[in-house]
Design an enzyme around this catalytic site. Structure first.
Site, PDB file in Angstrom:
ATOM      1  N   ASN A 175     -10.157  -0.108  -0.344  1.00  0.00           N
ATOM      2  CA  ASN A 175      -8.711  -0.071  -0.259  1.00  0.00           C
ATOM      3  C   ASN A 175      -8.197  -0.553  -1.643  1.00  0.00           C
ATOM      4  OD1 ASN A 175      -5.958  -0.538   0.188  1.00  0.00           O
ATOM      5  ND2 ASN A 175      -6.141  -1.047   2.147  1.00  0.00           N
TER       6      ASN A 175
ATOM      7  N   HIS B 115      -3.387   7.345   1.864  1.00  0.00           N
ATOM      8  CA  HIS B 115      -3.846   5.883   1.498  1.00  0.00           C
ATOM      9  C   HIS B 115      -5.251   5.735   1.932  1.00  0.00           C
ATOM     10  CE1 HIS B 115      -3.917   1.775   0.669  1.00  0.00           C
ATOM     11  NE2 HIS B 115      -3.945   1.367   2.144  1.00  0.00           N
TER      12      HIS B 115
ATOM     13  N   CYS C 281       0.759  -1.270  -0.183  1.00  0.00           N
ATOM     14  CA  CYS C 281       0.158   0.023  -0.213  1.00  0.00           C
ATOM     15  C   CYS C 281       0.841   1.447   0.008  1.00  0.00           C
ATOM     16  CB  CYS C 281      -0.960   0.014   1.239  1.00  0.00           C
ATOM     17  SG  CYS C 281      -2.014  -1.390   1.321  1.00  0.00           S
TER      18      CYS C 281
END
Length: 323
Positions: free
Chosen positions: A280, A250, A114
């Protein structure tokens, strides 16, 4: 004079299939209300059968090129941040290079889960300021739906697929915090936390594997480390949180996003949030949010933007840039 890596173009791509929270209710002990209240996620996109990470990345790159008014031949380098490559090798980046018709320059992947886009952006910045490249396409692209255990309600409802791209270009600047472009970066990792977030497959098992996560531990590390890295990068740039126009974090979990903003002393009116629509998307989440923020007219030239992310490794970091 100072060379800065400035944003010339931005774009994104999302697969056509939209998966609302309600779709999981038929197979899991979960509900739309449970998912929303704990994550802020309302829907996400899943890639179609046969649609690959390189397909998503190529579409996002084309959108960024169009936004910049440039052609693939104008690029010197192409970097793709991803944990879901089409194949073990070659890299997704070289596949995108071929699909774009970019016949010169070089391309490579970055894998920091990520945090991948922040790592890729930092690499692109270093290549530009060193004179190794003048224009670099930086892409975050993922098909995380292919790593999900659909029987694990703690993880499968969190992730989605997508791609975002940022085209950086070398420009002359004064060397002050008021310059446009990337002003500072901060990268970190700590491999002792490997078991907090990982995929249980690879060459050691001969399988693709599924994503596994200790949610509470990830939350704890995320809030602490994201606020710290953002402040560190701002300090390097000679700026403070008061100078920030937008945090573009993020997009993992709305509670993490809110807690990080609070630790930085900033209100949610200064945060670009897309997690409700995308879930996500790992390395794709920051460039997706940047592209959406610009398209909606929120991110404007001259705005100071802070991006920060944390992913498996653990790996985390931040970038401070003036749009």
């Amino acid at each position: 004079m100072t060379i800065r890596a400035t944003v010339r173009g931005v774009g994104h791509y999302l697969p056509d299939r939209v998966v609302p929270n309600s779709e999981f209710e038929a197979t899991l002990d979960t509900s739309d209300e449970w998912i929303r209240s704990r994550t802020g996620i309302e829907r996400r996109h899943f890639a179609a059968e046969g649609q690959t990470t390189s397909d998503l990345a190529t579409n996002a790159a084309r959108a960024a090129l169009e936004d910049a008014g440039l052609e693939p031949g104008d690029l010197d380098a192409l970097i793709v941040a991803t944990s879901t490559a089409d194949l073990t090798f070659p890299s997704v980046a070289t596949m995108v290079q071929a699909k774009l018709g970019m016949s010169s320059g070089f391309a490579f992947d970055v894998q920091a889960v990520c945090a991948g886009f922040v790592y890729a952006l930092s690499n692109a910045h270093a290549m530009i300021v060193s004179g190794q490249a003048r224009r670099v396409m930086v892409i975050g692209a993922e098909t995380f739906s292919r790593l999900l255990d659909m029987a694990d309600r703690s993880t499968c409802v969190l992730f989605g697929d997508g791609a975002g791209a940022l085209l950086l270009e070398a420009t002359d600047a004064e060397g002050t915090p008021q310059d446009r472009g990337i002003l500072a970066t901060d990268l970190n990792s700590d491999g002792s936390y490997r078991d907090v977030l990982y995929v249980d497959g690879g060459t050691s098992t001969g399988t693709t594997g599924f994503l596994r996560m200790q949610g509470r531990e990830v939350f704890r590390h995320a809030v602490e480390k994201l606020a710290t890295t953002a402040h560190t990068a701002l300090d390097k740039a000679g700026l403070t949180a008061e100078d920030v126009a937008w945090i573009v974090p993020h997009q993992a979990n709305l509670r993490i996003i809110k807690a990080t903003a609070q630790r930085m002393g900033l209100g949610m009116d200064k945060v670009i949030v897309t997690v409700q629509d995308h879930g996500n998307t790992s390395a794709a989440s920051i460039p997706l949010a940047l592209s959406v923020g610009k398209a909606e007219g929120r991110i404007k030239p001259g705005d100071l933007v802070v991006t920060e992310a944390i992913g498996g490794g653990l790996a985390w970091g931040s970038v401070v840039l003036r749009w």
